[in-house]
Motif scaffolding. Structure first.
Motif, mmCIF file in Angstrom:
data_model
loop_
_atom_site.group_PDB
_atom_site.id
_atom_site.type_symbol
_atom_site.label_atom_id
_atom_site.label_comp_id
_atom_site.label_asym_id
_atom_site.label_seq_id
_atom_site.Cartn_x
_atom_site.Cartn_y
_atom_site.Cartn_z
ATOM 1 N N UNK A 25 0.840 -1.239 -0.147
ATOM 2 C CA UNK A 25 0.162 -0.131 0.055
ATOM 3 C C UNK A 25 1.074 1.261 -0.098
ATOM 4 N N UNK A 26 0.503 2.107 -0.915
ATOM 5 C CA UNK A 26 1.512 3.449 -1.112
ATOM 6 C C UNK A 26 2.595 3.397 -1.494
ATOM 7 N N UNK A 27 2.980 1.906 -1.969
ATOM 8 C CA UNK A 27 4.581 1.749 -2.599
ATOM 9 C C UNK A 27 4.254 1.595 -4.121
ATOM 10 N N UNK A 28 3.465 0.754 -4.923
ATOM 11 C CA UNK A 28 3.358 0.804 -6.150
ATOM 12 C C UNK A 28 2.102 1.496 -6.674
ATOM 13 N N UNK A 29 1.997 1.338 -7.899
ATOM 14 C CA UNK A 29 0.916 2.281 -8.499
ATOM 15 C C UNK A 29 -0.323 1.346 -8.775
ATOM 16 N N UNK A 30 -0.057 0.106 -8.912
ATOM 17 C CA UNK A 30 -1.299 -0.941 -9.069
ATOM 18 C C UNK A 30 -0.830 -2.063 -8.616
ATOM 19 N N UNK A 31 -1.819 -2.766 -8.064
ATOM 20 C CA UNK A 31 -1.689 -4.370 -8.071
ATOM 21 C C UNK A 31 -2.565 -5.148 -8.691
ATOM 22 N N UNK A 32 -1.705 -5.943 -9.507
ATOM 23 C CA UNK A 32 -2.646 -7.001 -10.422
ATOM 24 C C UNK A 32 -2.824 -8.431 -9.829
ATOM 25 N N UNK A 33 -3.738 -8.984 -9.532
ATOM 26 C CA UNK A 33 -3.777 -10.111 -9.033
ATOM 27 C C UNK A 33 -4.710 -11.068 -9.774
ATOM 28 N N UNK A 34 -4.058 -12.213 -10.370
ATOM 29 C CA UNK A 34 -4.447 -13.056 -11.340
ATOM 30 C C UNK A 34 -5.159 -14.153 -10.314
ATOM 31 N N UNK A 35 -6.438 -14.597 -10.249
ATOM 32 C CA UNK A 35 -6.714 -15.746 -9.678
ATOM 33 C C UNK A 35 -6.914 -16.872 -10.458
ATOM 34 N N UNK A 65 0.271 -18.300 -16.123
ATOM 35 C CA UNK A 65 -0.701 -17.541 -14.963
ATOM 36 C C UNK A 65 0.101 -16.135 -14.885
ATOM 37 N N UNK A 66 1.566 -16.167 -14.793
ATOM 38 C CA UNK A 66 2.304 -14.801 -14.382
ATOM 39 C C UNK A 66 2.108 -13.930 -15.592
ATOM 40 N N UNK A 67 2.362 -14.710 -16.806
ATOM 41 C CA UNK A 67 2.489 -13.886 -17.888
ATOM 42 C C UNK A 67 1.037 -13.168 -18.271
ATOM 43 N N UNK A 68 -0.190 -14.156 -17.804
ATOM 44 C CA UNK A 68 -1.238 -13.157 -17.655
ATOM 45 C C UNK A 68 -1.651 -11.984 -16.712
ATOM 46 N N UNK A 69 -0.678 -12.103 -15.991
ATOM 47 C CA UNK A 69 -0.908 -10.807 -14.938
ATOM 48 C C UNK A 69 0.010 -9.883 -15.698
ATOM 49 N N UNK A 70 1.097 -10.042 -16.455
ATOM 50 C CA UNK A 70 1.984 -9.031 -17.071
ATOM 51 C C UNK A 70 1.190 -8.489 -18.086
ATOM 52 N N UNK A 71 0.269 -9.075 -18.884
ATOM 53 C CA UNK A 71 -0.634 -8.744 -19.857
ATOM 54 C C UNK A 71 -1.571 -7.563 -19.418
ATOM 55 N N UNK A 72 -2.159 -7.651 -18.082
ATOM 56 C CA UNK A 72 -2.849 -6.750 -17.390
ATOM 57 C C UNK A 72 -2.217 -5.487 -16.902
ATOM 58 N N UNK A 73 -0.894 -5.604 -16.586
ATOM 59 C CA UNK A 73 -0.234 -4.476 -15.998
ATOM 60 C C UNK A 73 0.066 -3.478 -16.881
ATOM 61 N N UNK A 74 0.140 -2.196 -16.379
ATOM 62 C CA UNK A 74 0.272 -1.062 -17.074
ATOM 63 C C UNK A 74 1.588 -0.232 -16.726
ATOM 64 N N UNK A 75 2.277 -0.634 -15.776
ATOM 65 C CA UNK A 75 3.342 -0.134 -15.075
ATOM 66 C C UNK A 75 4.463 -0.034 -15.914
ATOM 67 N N UNK A 76 5.636 0.818 -15.749
ATOM 68 C CA UNK A 76 6.825 0.614 -16.530
ATOM 69 C C UNK A 76 7.568 -0.250 -16.118
ATOM 70 N N UNK A 77 7.422 -0.837 -14.575
ATOM 71 C CA UNK A 77 8.067 -1.897 -14.019
ATOM 72 C C UNK A 77 7.173 -2.771 -13.410
ATOM 73 N N UNK A 78 7.591 -4.054 -13.273
ATOM 74 C CA UNK A 78 6.957 -5.127 -12.623
ATOM 75 C C UNK A 78 7.619 -5.697 -11.401
#
Length: 329
Positions: A25-35, A65-78
């Motif tokens: 919380x307050x550290x990253x810009x977004x959190x992507x959770x693939x369930x 599954x992890x690559x599915x999370x990368x596809x949803x992410x918009x950040x410059x860094x993961x």
């Protein structure tokens, strides 16, 4: 401003998720959770922390599954982590921001601090793993289990450095994953993966470590020795872990010469590896090389991770050696 996406894959992680997500919380810009099929409150908990939750049909492939999370992410860094991990308190806030904002690297090895179950000689074992990397085309996870992003980043010409962040990993303190023995789950997936790439030394190492955790020591020894046949293809920390586990297995068989061979090989890479120091100390003592054993016990006693009870026991042994052989303190 440089942005960071935290990416997780989960299944029935309601017990662990609050700790993990609170650390972000307050550290990253977004959190992507693939369930991948939770039947508990994982999705609701993730959403309560502001995470974007995406459902993914599990197909026995962690990379998919992890690559599915990368596809949803918009950040410059993961920032890639698991539900049974948390960003260590001192690694939060500006430390992460400063790392990515001023980075000349394309990825960072972070310290994954594997917290050990009660009763172990050391409360944790550290490994350096690529967990923070630029979100670049073609940079994806590979491998159905014990998946890695390092190979694809290196193929893309990426530069990897060592970062100062620490991830605390609680998984080894938990006996089950999604209601099933973690070791048995991993064993099945590793055996399937090795059918596809039977000579992969990293998978052989992971299989050997899993077999050892199940007390299948003879099978573990065979697989770990096979991994060493391609030692040049293993990273330094994995190679050290291979030698360390072999030293422990040989110690249980009282094969003290083999213990020393593997413990010393591990210590050549990681001079402060506590299990290897302990194995070398006991093997030296058993081989009658008590002055040499004293040196290893002395190195053990200097490690801040050693518990008070273990430190007391080590000092008693050292005192006994001093009495018998007049070792200078």
């Amino acid at each position: 401003m440089t942005t960071v996406s935290a990416c997780l894959i989960v299944k029935d992680e309601a017990q662990n998720l609050p700790r993990c997500l609170a650390s972000l919380q307050g550290v990253v810009d977004e959190i992507i959770v693939v369930d991948t099929g939770s039947t508990d409150d994982s999705c609701r908990i993730a959403e309560s922390f502001g995470a974007r939750v995406h459902l993914f049909a599990w197909r026995n492939d962690f990379s998919a599954a992890r690559n599915a999370a990368l596809e949803q992410a918009s950040g410059d860094w993961i920032l890639s982590l698991d539900a049974d991990e948390e960003l260590e308190e001192n690694s939060r806030g500006q430390l992460l921001r400063e790392l990515v904002s001023s980075a000349r690297a394309d990825g960072f090895y972070l310290t994954v601090r594997n917290l050990q179950p009660p009763g172990e000689l050391t409360p944790w074992l550290d490994m350096q793993i690529l967990r923070l990397f630029r979100h670049l085309p073609g940079v994806v996870f590979e491998g159905a289990i014990h998946e890695q992003v390092t190979p694809s980043l290196l193929r893309a010409g990426g530069n990897i450095q060592t970062g100062s962040l620490i991830l605390l990993h609680y998984g080894y303190q938990l006996k089950e994953a999604q209601g099933k023995s973690r070791a048995h789950r991993n064993l099945e997936l590793l055996q399937e993966a090795l059918k596809i790439t039977p000579d992969d030394p990293y998978l052989q190492y992971q299989l050997g470590a899993t077999l050892k955790s199940l007390n299948l020591n003879e099978e573990a020894r065979t697989v770990l020795e096979k991994a060493l046949m391609r030692a040049s293809d293993l990273s330094a920390d994995v190679l050290a872990g291979t030698y360390m586990r072999l030293a422990q297995i040989y110690l249980m068989d009282d094969a003290f010469d083999s213990v020393m061979k593997n413990a010393l090989a591990c210590l050549h890479i990681e001079p402060d590896n506590i299990p290897a120091l302990y194995a070398a100390a006991l093997a030296s003592y058993s081989l009658g090389k008590k002055k040499e054993a004293y040196t290893f016990f002395e190195r053990l006693a200097a490690r801040p991770e050693i518990s008070e009870q273990d430190l007391s026991n080590i000092r008693q042994v050292m005192a006994s050696i001093q009495t018998d052989f007049h070792v200078d303190s």
